[in-house]
Design a protein around this motif. Structure first.
Motif, PDB file in Angstrom:
ATOM      1  N   UNK A   1       1.472  -1.111  -0.361  1.00 44.76           N
ATOM      2  CA  UNK A   1       0.023  -0.330   0.096  1.00 44.76           C
ATOM      3  C   UNK A   1       0.999   1.358  -0.278  1.00 44.76           C
ATOM      4  N   UNK A   2       0.588   2.065  -0.713  1.00 42.50           N
ATOM      5  CA  UNK A   2       1.382   3.477  -1.012  1.00 42.50           C
ATOM      6  C   UNK A   2       0.337   4.518  -0.114  1.00 42.50           C
ATOM      7  N   UNK A   3       1.095   4.918   0.754  1.00 44.96           N
ATOM      8  CA  UNK A   3      -0.013   6.703   1.279  1.00 44.96           C
ATOM      9  C   UNK A   3       0.641   8.201  -0.390  1.00 44.96           C
ATOM     10  N   UNK A   4      -0.455   8.751   0.214  1.00 42.32           N
ATOM     11  CA  UNK A   4      -0.342  10.003  -1.113  1.00 42.32           C
ATOM     12  C   UNK A   4      -0.345  10.887  -0.077  1.00 42.32           C
ATOM     13  N   UNK A   5       0.866  11.820  -0.486  1.00 42.58           N
ATOM     14  CA  UNK A   5       0.811  13.312  -0.024  1.00 42.58           C
ATOM     15  C   UNK A   5       0.833  13.795  -0.765  1.00 42.58           C
ATOM     16  N   UNK A   6      -0.162  14.850  -1.224  1.00 38.83           N
ATOM     17  CA  UNK A   6      -0.025  16.114  -2.167  1.00 38.83           C
ATOM     18  C   UNK A   6      -0.246  17.079  -2.028  1.00 38.83           C
ATOM     19  N   UNK A   7      -1.199  17.102  -0.262  1.00 40.15           N
ATOM     20  CA  UNK A   7      -0.888  18.762   0.628  1.00 40.15           C
ATOM     21  C   UNK A   7       0.710  19.377   0.819  1.00 40.15           C
ATOM     22  N   UNK A   8       0.693  20.729   0.946  1.00 41.25           N
ATOM     23  CA  UNK A   8       1.278  21.042   1.569  1.00 41.25           C
ATOM     24  C   UNK A   8       2.433  20.088   2.763  1.00 41.25           C
ATOM     25  N   UNK A   9       0.986  20.345   3.625  1.00 46.37           N
ATOM     26  CA  UNK A   9       1.330  20.019   4.730  1.00 46.37           C
ATOM     27  C   UNK A   9       1.498  18.539   5.149  1.00 46.37           C
ATOM     28  N   UNK A  10       0.699  16.909   4.192  1.00 40.27           N
ATOM     29  CA  UNK A  10       1.038  16.303   4.141  1.00 40.27           C
ATOM     30  C   UNK A  10       2.789  16.089   3.591  1.00 40.27           C
ATOM     31  N   UNK A  11       3.129  16.349   2.275  1.00 44.65           N
ATOM     32  CA  UNK A  11       4.663  16.404   1.601  1.00 44.65           C
ATOM     33  C   UNK A  11       5.458  17.125   2.860  1.00 44.65           C
ATOM     34  N   UNK A  12       5.012  18.177   4.338  1.00 44.74           N
ATOM     35  CA  UNK A  12       6.025  18.926   5.097  1.00 44.74           C
ATOM     36  C   UNK A  12       6.488  17.122   5.988  1.00 44.74           C
ATOM     37  N   UNK A  13       4.959  16.599   6.574  1.00 40.31           N
ATOM     38  CA  UNK A  13       5.125  15.522   7.091  1.00 40.31           C
ATOM     39  C   UNK A  13       6.175  14.027   6.571  1.00 40.31           C
ATOM     40  N   UNK A  14       5.508  14.417   5.711  1.00 35.57           N
ATOM     41  CA  UNK A  14       5.756  12.867   4.893  1.00 35.57           C
ATOM     42  C   UNK A  14       5.920  11.324   6.131  1.00 35.57           C
TER      43      UNK A  14
ATOM     44  N   UNK B   1       7.699   5.137  12.846  1.00 33.45           N
ATOM     45  CA  UNK B   1       8.657   4.465  13.337  1.00 33.45           C
ATOM     46  C   UNK B   1       9.370   4.264  12.144  1.00 33.45           C
ATOM     47  N   UNK B   2       8.257   3.174  11.667  1.00 38.12           N
ATOM     48  CA  UNK B   2       9.659   2.618  10.462  1.00 38.12           C
ATOM     49  C   UNK B   2       7.961   2.115   9.250  1.00 38.12           C
ATOM     50  N   UNK B   3       8.347   1.551   8.002  1.00 38.67           N
ATOM     51  CA  UNK B   3       7.793   1.359   6.920  1.00 38.67           C
ATOM     52  C   UNK B   3       7.602  -0.620   6.732  1.00 38.67           C
ATOM     53  N   UNK B   4       6.594  -0.350   6.662  1.00 41.30           N
ATOM     54  CA  UNK B   4       6.697  -2.610   6.432  1.00 41.30           C
ATOM     55  C   UNK B   4       6.908  -2.646   4.654  1.00 41.30           C
ATOM     56  N   UNK B   5       7.635  -3.642   4.789  1.00 40.64           N
ATOM     57  CA  UNK B   5       8.037  -4.064   3.642  1.00 40.64           C
ATOM     58  C   UNK B   5       6.896  -3.716   1.961  1.00 40.64           C
ATOM     59  N   UNK B   6       5.917  -3.709   2.339  1.00 43.38           N
ATOM     60  CA  UNK B   6       4.748  -3.569   1.929  1.00 43.38           C
ATOM     61  C   UNK B   6       3.856  -2.258   1.647  1.00 43.38           C
ATOM     62  N   UNK B   7       5.026  -1.430   2.736  1.00 41.37           N
ATOM     63  CA  UNK B   7       4.277   0.187   2.122  1.00 41.37           C
ATOM     64  C   UNK B   7       5.747   1.354   1.464  1.00 41.37           C
ATOM     65  N   UNK B   8       4.693   2.053   1.317  1.00 35.83           N
ATOM     66  CA  UNK B   8       5.195   3.401   1.126  1.00 35.83           C
ATOM     67  C   UNK B   8       4.723   4.771   1.105  1.00 35.83           C
ATOM     68  N   UNK B   9       5.233   5.402  -0.175  1.00 33.79           N
ATOM     69  CA  UNK B   9       5.073   7.356   0.222  1.00 33.79           C
ATOM     70  C   UNK B   9       5.346   7.698  -0.804  1.00 33.79           C
TER      71      UNK B   9
END
Length: 101
Positions: free
Chosen positions: A1-14, A19-27
């Motif tokens: 699963x990939x989370x999407x960060x499009x707003x300025x705040x979402x991208x700033x926090x990223x 604490x750590x991504x699972x192997x099946x996760x991304x952003x």
């Protein structure tokens, strides 16, 4: 699963709040031409993608690093370090993302 960060705040926090991504996760951050790993707790693999999903650049970044500026990049995909080596992803590959909702 990939989370999407499009707003300025979402991208700033990223990934700072993870604490750590699972192997099946991304952003996916969009738009994005460079990244930093200030305050990160773990290294990440990063793909810089053009508007059609072609990999323009890739690298692994340890905490407290800054990428170069990628003028043609429209977004970045961030994963656990080691993902690119495991998948064999390289510059010129085409990445396709689908909305599962």
């Amino acid at each position: 699963m990939v989370r999407v960060a499009e707003s300025l705040m979402e991208r700033a926090v990223g990934l700072l709040s993870t604490p750590r991504l699972a192997n099946s996760e991304g952003m996916y951050l969009s738009p994005c031409k460079s990244i930093h790993t200030f305050f990160m707790r773990y290294p990440i693999d990063v793909l810089f993608l053009d508007a059609k999903g072609m990999v323009l650049a890739q690298n692994t970044y340890a905490p407290w690093r800054v990428s170069g500026w990628h003028a043609r990049s429209q977004g970045t995909l961030e994963f656990n370090a080691g993902t690119l080596a495991r998948t064999g992803t390289k510059i010129g590959d085409q990445i396709e993302m689908k909305d599962l909702n």
